[in-house]
Design a protein around this motif. Structure first.
Motif, short mmCIF file in Angstrom:
data_model
loop_
_atom_site.label_atom_id
_atom_site.label_comp_id
_atom_site.label_asym_id
_atom_site.label_seq_id
_atom_site.Cartn_x
_atom_site.Cartn_y
_atom_site.Cartn_z
N MET A 1 32.26 41.04 41.25
CA MET A 1 31.72 40.72 42.40
C MET A 1 32.79 41.10 43.80
O MET A 1 33.84 41.08 43.36
CB MET A 1 31.43 39.16 42.35
CG MET A 1 30.25 38.72 41.57
SD MET A 1 30.13 37.10 41.49
CE MET A 1 31.44 36.49 40.42
N PRO A 2 32.10 41.27 44.73
CA PRO A 2 32.75 41.51 46.01
C PRO A 2 33.62 40.55 46.17
O PRO A 2 33.58 39.30 46.12
CB PRO A 2 31.78 41.99 47.25
CG PRO A 2 30.54 41.08 46.48
CD PRO A 2 30.45 41.20 45.17
N GLY A 3 34.96 40.95 46.93
CA GLY A 3 36.20 40.03 47.46
C GLY A 3 35.50 39.19 48.88
O GLY A 3 34.32 39.77 49.39
N VAL A 4 36.38 38.56 49.31
CA VAL A 4 36.06 38.03 50.64
C VAL A 4 36.11 38.93 51.62
O VAL A 4 36.95 40.09 51.48
CB VAL A 4 37.14 37.07 51.04
CG1 VAL A 4 37.07 35.59 49.83
CG2 VAL A 4 38.57 37.41 51.05
N GLY A 5 35.35 38.83 52.77
CA GLY A 5 35.25 39.75 54.09
C GLY A 5 36.26 39.24 54.92
O GLY A 5 36.79 40.37 55.58
N LYS A 6 36.75 38.07 55.13
CA LYS A 6 37.78 37.82 55.97
C LYS A 6 38.82 37.16 55.56
O LYS A 6 38.56 36.17 54.69
CB LYS A 6 36.95 36.82 57.24
CG LYS A 6 37.68 36.54 58.43
CD LYS A 6 36.85 35.76 59.41
CE LYS A 6 38.07 35.42 60.61
NZ LYS A 6 37.29 34.70 61.81
N GLY A 37 33.00 35.97 44.86
CA GLY A 37 31.87 34.83 45.09
C GLY A 37 32.22 34.43 46.37
O GLY A 37 31.41 33.53 46.98
N THR A 38 33.45 34.68 47.29
CA THR A 38 33.53 34.07 48.44
C THR A 38 33.40 34.96 49.60
O THR A 38 34.15 34.56 50.64
CB THR A 38 35.00 33.27 48.36
OG1 THR A 38 35.93 34.45 47.94
CG2 THR A 38 34.89 32.11 47.52
N THR A 39 32.66 36.06 49.48
CA THR A 39 32.44 37.11 50.56
C THR A 39 31.72 36.36 51.66
O THR A 39 30.74 35.48 51.58
CB THR A 39 31.59 38.03 50.22
OG1 THR A 39 32.13 38.79 48.98
CG2 THR A 39 31.29 39.09 51.55
N GLN A 146 31.15 27.12 39.33
CA GLN A 146 31.40 28.25 38.83
C GLN A 146 32.65 29.15 39.25
O GLN A 146 33.41 29.65 38.66
CB GLN A 146 30.18 29.23 39.13
CG GLN A 146 28.81 28.88 38.14
CD GLN A 146 27.60 29.94 38.89
OE1 GLN A 146 27.92 30.61 39.81
NE2 GLN A 146 26.62 29.55 38.07
N MET A 147 33.18 28.85 40.54
CA MET A 147 34.11 29.15 41.06
C MET A 147 35.36 28.42 40.53
O MET A 147 36.28 29.08 40.21
CB MET A 147 34.09 29.15 42.87
CG MET A 147 33.07 29.98 43.27
SD MET A 147 33.03 29.63 44.97
CE MET A 147 31.39 30.65 45.41
N THR A 148 35.36 27.45 40.63
CA THR A 148 36.37 26.44 40.05
C THR A 148 36.72 26.77 38.68
O THR A 148 37.90 26.73 38.19
CB THR A 148 36.21 25.11 40.24
OG1 THR A 148 35.00 24.45 39.42
CG2 THR A 148 35.96 24.48 41.67
N GLU A 149 35.81 27.08 37.59
CA GLU A 149 36.00 27.30 36.38
C GLU A 149 36.55 28.60 36.41
O GLU A 149 37.61 28.64 35.68
CB GLU A 149 34.73 27.22 35.58
CG GLU A 149 34.91 27.78 34.16
CD GLU A 149 33.30 27.75 33.37
OE1 GLU A 149 33.14 28.61 32.74
OE2 GLU A 149 32.74 26.42 33.59
N ALA A 150 36.34 29.56 37.09
CA ALA A 150 36.79 30.87 37.26
C ALA A 150 38.40 30.78 37.63
O ALA A 150 39.35 31.67 37.19
CB ALA A 150 36.06 31.78 38.14
N ASP A 151 38.66 30.01 38.62
CA ASP A 151 39.97 29.59 39.35
C ASP A 151 40.85 29.24 38.17
O ASP A 151 42.15 29.74 37.87
CB ASP A 151 39.85 28.67 40.30
CG ASP A 151 39.20 29.44 41.53
OD1 ASP A 151 39.00 30.80 41.60
OD2 ASP A 151 38.97 28.55 42.58
N ALA A 152 40.29 28.25 37.25
CA ALA A 152 41.22 27.62 36.01
C ALA A 152 41.46 28.47 35.02
O ALA A 152 42.55 28.57 34.66
CB ALA A 152 40.21 26.44 35.71
#
Length: 290
Positions: A1-6, A37-39, A146-152
């Motif tokens: 997935m793409p990364g953050v834009g800013k 997921g945080t683009t 989904q993001m917090t699981e990936a972070d952990a």
């Protein structure tokens, strides 16, 4: 997935204590190329004090690990996930104070800043509104989880991959968390590949809202809460039963008095010494020097 834009900026306010990120503790980004997921997330991470004096971090978009090296490393590592209703991280009494206590006893410790819901300055008001409108925000929470699981998972992966840098045994990498952070801890205890399976896990007054089935390789589990904390005691009993059903190691402590969210803050109650019970358990697991 793409990364953050800013790119997110870190903002540190005045009055931070001796364990603040302005000191020598190394900060390791979980996703150097941008968190998946945080683009488009443009909120600014900030550390602040709530009106009741609670020190918190909010608007985490670039999750990280802050390293607390052990004074005399014993090979064990603990990743600490502070709580805060997925809106903030209670960075002092569920983060830095825990990390300092463990590091002083030979445990190399890492504070996990996982991704959070966006908030404005009135965090407490937004939490109240979120709770009252929880049903309408289920999709938002599902995405965040989904993001917090990936972070952990990534946090465990990084500590294990780089274990030699801190004198850590790759087979002694665990995670503990408080409230929402206990939920994050539970996520990685339940869902993991071999490279990000924690060797032990400790959800402390955890927030868990779904039925759970412990996997066959579920790590040893340490559970702790108070009986008056209905949400956490329900979750702890749920987890205990799941681990017992899977015939996996589990220990649970439920104090008869005390509220939710005590962390390292003393209240002149038996629960004030909860972290010593955790140390006893670590000792029994062969993870803490005598």
């Amino acid at each position: 997935m793409p990364g953050v834009g800013k790119k997110a900026r870190l903002v540190y306010t005045k009055g931070m204590n001796q364990h603040s990120a302005t000191q020598a503790n190394a900060v390791i980004p979980l996703w150097p190329g941008g968190a998946p997921g945080t683009t488009g997330w443009d909120q600014v991470e900030e550390e602040m004090s709530l009106p009741d004096g609670l020190r918190v971090v909010r608007n985490v978009t670039q999750p990280s690990l802050t390293v607390y090296p052990a004074e005399r490393p014993n090979g064990t590592a603990v990743i600490v996930a502070p709580g805060g209703a997925w809106h903030f991280l209670a960075i002092e009494h569920e983060g830095r104070q825990v990390a300092a206590w463990l590091a002083a006893r030979g445990v190399t410790t890492f504070i996990l800043k996982y991704r959070l819901l966006r908030t404005g300055a009135d965090v407490q008001k937004e939490i109240a509104e979120f709770i009252s409108n929880r049903v309408s925000r289920q999709a938002e929470m599902a995405t965040l989880l989904q993001m917090t699981e990936a972070d952990a998972q990534q946090a465990v992966r990084i500590v294990r991959q780089r274990a030699a840098e801190w004198g850590v045994d790759q087979r002694k990498v665990g995670i503990m968390g408080f409230s929402a952070g206990g939920g994050v801890t539970t996520q990685v205890a339940l869902n993991h590949a071999d490279d990000c399976r924690p060797d032990f896990a400790a959800p402390i007054y955890a927030a868990v809202f779904e039925e759970v089935i412990a996997p066959a390789d579920a790590p040893p589990l340490f559970l702790l809460c108070t009986a008056a904390d209905e949400m956490a005691s329900r979750a702890s009993l749920l987890l205990y039963s799941a681990w017992k059903a899977a015939r996996r190691p589990v220990e649970m402590h439920i104090y008869s008095i005390g509220d939710h969210g005590f962390g390292m803050t003393p209240h002149n109650l038996p629960a004030d010494t909860w972290i010593e019970r955790f140390a006893d358990w670590l000792q029994g697991q062969g993870l803490l020097r005598s």
